[in-house]
Design a protein around this motif. Structure first.
Motif, mmCIF file in Angstrom:
data_model
loop_
_atom_site.group_PDB
_atom_site.id
_atom_site.type_symbol
_atom_site.label_atom_id
_atom_site.label_comp_id
_atom_site.label_asym_id
_atom_site.label_seq_id
_atom_site.Cartn_x
_atom_site.Cartn_y
_atom_site.Cartn_z
ATOM 1 N N ALA A 54 -34.819 -6.068 -11.555
ATOM 2 C CA ALA A 54 -35.610 -6.464 -12.720
ATOM 3 C C ALA A 54 -35.122 -5.766 -13.981
ATOM 4 N N PRO A 94 -37.915 -11.253 -13.322
ATOM 5 C CA PRO A 94 -37.212 -11.015 -14.588
ATOM 6 C C PRO A 94 -36.811 -12.288 -15.315
ATOM 7 N N ASP A 355 -46.963 -6.457 -14.013
ATOM 8 C CA ASP A 355 -45.870 -7.235 -14.576
ATOM 9 C C ASP A 355 -46.416 -8.460 -15.309
#
Length: 393
Positions: A54, A94, A355
């Motif tokens: 990530a 990501p 996240d």
């Protein structure tokens, strides 16, 4: 109430619950130790390379509509192929941009419903994996038919439950067309680690164990993830690689502490409550509902989906045999029960919370989004399963 971090609350509740339940000091500490360390090594192998991947990909600034859609569409297959929603989410997030919640619910659904993840694990636990009436191709087809509407239900809930202004966890909503086209042009570089990972997993599934330790490890989900992380680091400027690794270590360390405390709480609670006595044997729809409810209780107590599959199958096996219920329907009733719910005692909660939902300040709001979405997925899937059983006995 004292203003304490949640991890401190879980530690105190674990100890207090054990002592209040009649366990001695030694037994309480032993139960806590067993639960805390149950899967930390496995999660370290998942989270360190995932967060490294990530961090490395975030340096490439390739988030775009096309990248986000690709990551979201791949999420169910990734969740099943890696046999871990945590790994699939951390690996793909990501590039997901504003599709991170869709990715989260997709990876969760794929792990629970697609062969060779949840259905195979549960079938093996029930002793039905080698039964003539439970063929892998049937499990695969049924899983695919359930996964699509279940995933869609979770994604729709995520869009409904989050405010429009807070959908972007890592991508701007005002990117220009030129920036978007430039980002799309680098998609092949961005997804090269994912292609390598998918290729290794595919070869591993086709070839199986080779007897060569290094090769077998690379063909295993965690080894394939490490290989993808290494490739992503090699694509990163040399001066930034140490920063990526330091970021991965910080994120992994804090998350492992939370996971350990949550697992310890689940171990103490499960050891004190005889959940298997709460489900009477039956037949047909009643048995499927009982299996669903039993799995819900195990999941709420255990937190971990994998631990739930491992614990509930031996308890459910006698019920399935005695009732004569269709074993495939029983497998998916258990798989759907394990959806309930994504809560703070589940490692997946913290992975997604820190996240995709890092902008949410209220823990209650995060629980509403994640637990509510998982509950909607479970109910939609169970309604479909019961409808099929009723119409096609």
């Amino acid at each position: 109430m004292p203003d304490l971090p949640l991890v401190v609350w879980m530690v105190l509740l674990s100890i207090g619950l054990g002592l209040a339940g009649g366990l001695g000091a030694t037994e309480t500490v032993a139960a806590f130790n067993t639960g805390f360390g149950r899967a930390l090594g496995e999660f370290a192998l998942i989270l360190l390379p995932s967060f490294t991947l990530a961090a490395a990909l975030s340096r490439q600034d390739v988030a775009s509509e096309a990248a986000g859609r690709t990551a979201a569409l791949a999420s169910p297959v990734a969740g099943a192929g890696m046999i871990c929603p945590d790994t699939a989410y951390a690996a793909l997030s990501p590039a997901a941009g504003r599709y991170k919640l869709s990715l989260a619910f997709g990876a969760y659904a794929g792990f629970k419903l697609l062969y060779p993840a949840g259905p195979l694990i549960v079938a093996a636990g029930l002793g039905a994996a080698n039964a003539t009436e439970v063929q892998p191709i049937v499990l695969l087809l049924c899983g695919v038919l359930l996964t699509v509407p279940v995933w869609a239900a979770g994604a729709m809930w995520g869009r409904f439950a989050t405010r429009t202004g807070n959908v972007a966890a890592g991508v701007s909503s005002v990117a220009t067309d030129a920036e978007d086209q430039k980002s799309d042009g680098r998609l092949w570089v961005t997804f090269a680690p994912f292609v390598v990972m998918a290729g290794l997993l595919t070869v591993g599934g086709l070839v199986g164990r080779t007897g060569i330790g290094v090769l077998d490890f690379l063909l295993f989900p965690k080894g394939a993830l490490i290989a993808a992380a290494i490739l992503a680091l090699l694509q990163t400027p040399a001066a930034a690689r140490r920063d990526c690794l330091d970021s991965a270590v910080r994120r992994t360390g804090s998350l492992l502490l939370v996971i350990g405390a949550a697992s310890a709480f689940g171990a103490v609670l499960t050891g004190m409550v005889a959940l298997d006595r709460l489900v009477p044997p039956g037949s047909g729809t009643l048995t499927l509902l009982a299996l669903f409810a039993l799995t819900v209780l195990f999941k709420l107590a255990q937190g971990s989906s994998m631990a739930t599959f491992a614990a509930v199958a031996p308890v459910a096996a006698p019920i399935v045999v005695a009732s004569g219920v269709d074993p495939i329907a029983a497998v998916f009733a258990i798989c759907l029960g394990s959806f309930v719910a994504i809560l703070p005692n589940d490692s997946y909660y913290w992975l997604v919370r820190r996240d995709a939902l890092e902008h949410e300040k209220s823990e209650i709001s995060v629980i509403r989004i994640l637990a509510g979405g998982a509950l909607v997925q479970a109910l939609v899937g169970m309604a479909l399963l019961l409808s099929v059983v009723a119409l096609w006995p």
